[in-house]
Design a protein around this motif. Structure first.
Motif, mmCIF file in Angstrom:
data_model
loop_
_atom_site.group_PDB
_atom_site.id
_atom_site.type_symbol
_atom_site.label_atom_id
_atom_site.label_comp_id
_atom_site.label_asym_id
_atom_site.label_seq_id
_atom_site.Cartn_x
_atom_site.Cartn_y
_atom_site.Cartn_z
ATOM 1 N N ARG A 16 0.862 -1.181 0.000
ATOM 2 C CA ARG A 16 0.000 0.000 0.000
ATOM 3 C C ARG A 16 0.902 1.236 0.000
ATOM 4 O O ARG A 16 1.588 1.515 0.968
ATOM 5 C CB ARG A 16 -0.914 -0.014 1.209
ATOM 6 N N ARG A 27 -3.154 9.758 -2.350
ATOM 7 C CA ARG A 27 -3.781 8.769 -3.239
ATOM 8 C C ARG A 27 -3.147 7.403 -2.984
ATOM 9 O O ARG A 27 -2.148 7.051 -3.580
ATOM 10 C CB ARG A 27 -3.598 9.184 -4.692
ATOM 11 N N TYR A 29 -3.039 3.357 -3.082
ATOM 12 C CA TYR A 29 -3.442 2.169 -3.823
ATOM 13 C C TYR A 29 -2.511 1.039 -3.410
ATOM 14 O O TYR A 29 -1.422 1.273 -2.887
ATOM 15 C CB TYR A 29 -3.316 2.373 -5.340
ATOM 16 N N ASP A 30 -2.916 -0.182 -3.688
ATOM 17 C CA ASP A 30 -2.015 -1.315 -3.549
ATOM 18 C C ASP A 30 -1.210 -1.391 -4.829
ATOM 19 O O ASP A 30 -1.765 -1.311 -5.931
ATOM 20 C CB ASP A 30 -2.805 -2.609 -3.328
ATOM 21 N N ARG A 31 0.102 -1.521 -4.686
ATOM 22 C CA ARG A 31 1.007 -1.530 -5.839
ATOM 23 C C ARG A 31 1.856 -2.790 -5.835
ATOM 24 O O ARG A 31 2.227 -3.300 -4.790
ATOM 25 C CB ARG A 31 1.956 -0.322 -5.798
ATOM 26 N N ARG A 51 -1.491 -1.208 -10.323
ATOM 27 C CA ARG A 51 -2.199 -0.413 -9.315
ATOM 28 C C ARG A 51 -3.548 -1.078 -9.075
ATOM 29 O O ARG A 51 -4.355 -1.206 -9.990
ATOM 30 C CB ARG A 51 -2.400 1.009 -9.820
ATOM 31 N N ARG A 52 -3.780 -1.497 -7.841
ATOM 32 C CA ARG A 52 -5.028 -2.174 -7.494
ATOM 33 C C ARG A 52 -5.816 -1.308 -6.528
ATOM 34 O O ARG A 52 -5.280 -0.786 -5.553
ATOM 35 C CB ARG A 52 -4.709 -3.526 -6.856
ATOM 36 N N SER A 53 -7.092 -1.142 -6.805
ATOM 37 C CA SER A 53 -7.962 -0.351 -5.943
ATOM 38 C C SER A 53 -8.086 -1.019 -4.580
ATOM 39 O O SER A 53 -8.203 -2.239 -4.476
ATOM 40 C CB SER A 53 -9.340 -0.223 -6.586
ATOM 41 N N ILE A 54 -8.082 -0.209 -3.533
ATOM 42 C CA ILE A 54 -8.243 -0.736 -2.176
ATOM 43 C C ILE A 54 -9.676 -1.210 -1.965
ATOM 44 O O ILE A 54 -9.910 -2.266 -1.376
ATOM 45 C CB ILE A 54 -7.850 0.334 -1.137
#
Length: 142
Positions: A16, A27, A29-31, A51-54
């Protein structure tokens, strides 16, 4: 490499990280990143930066990155986050200096237009900066 490969990454690969401030704060996000090419060429590497949405882990976007081999995931994320100021700068350039006001018919004509545009935009940016220093009111510059 496809979106399914990124979605199947183990939880330990995702970190994160914030890519910088936005309109509503940082901003986050999980990366994650995956090597695209395992061989390093001249000390540089190729990755897919995901980039994954939380809130919705199925919402994954990605960028292709080429950077020095020692570049960290955090640094790649910070660089990817610089896209919005660049987009704002291009929009300002279109509005003020006519970046989008040409018709490509010949390479030389396009080159002349872009050269004049860049000079005009640099002049406007310098003038705005000097005006802001003389009259310290908040103004956004590119």
């Amino acid at each position: 490499m496809c979106a399914a490969d990124l979605a199947a990454l183990p939880a330990a690969k995702w970190k994160r990280i914030s890519c910088g401030p936005g309109a509503h704060g940082q901003r986050f996000y999980d990366r994650a990143r995956l090597d695209v090419r395992t061989e390093w060429s001249h000390g540089f590497g190729h990755w897919v930066l995901a980039r994954r949405s939380i809130s919705d882990p199925t919402d994954i976007a990605y960028n292709h990155c080429y950077a020095p081999a020692r570049t960290t995931l955090t640094r790649l994320t910070q660089i990817a986050g610089r896209r919005w100021p660049v987009e704002e700068c291009f929009q300002q350039a279109k509005n003020e200096a006519g970046l989008d006001q040409y018709q490509v018919r010949d390479w030389r004509a396009w080159y002349a237009h872009i050269t004049l545009f860049m000079a005009t935009h640099a002049l406007l940016t310098a003038a705005r900066t000097l005006a802001a220093q003389a009259n310290p009111t908040p103004q956004q510059t590119c």
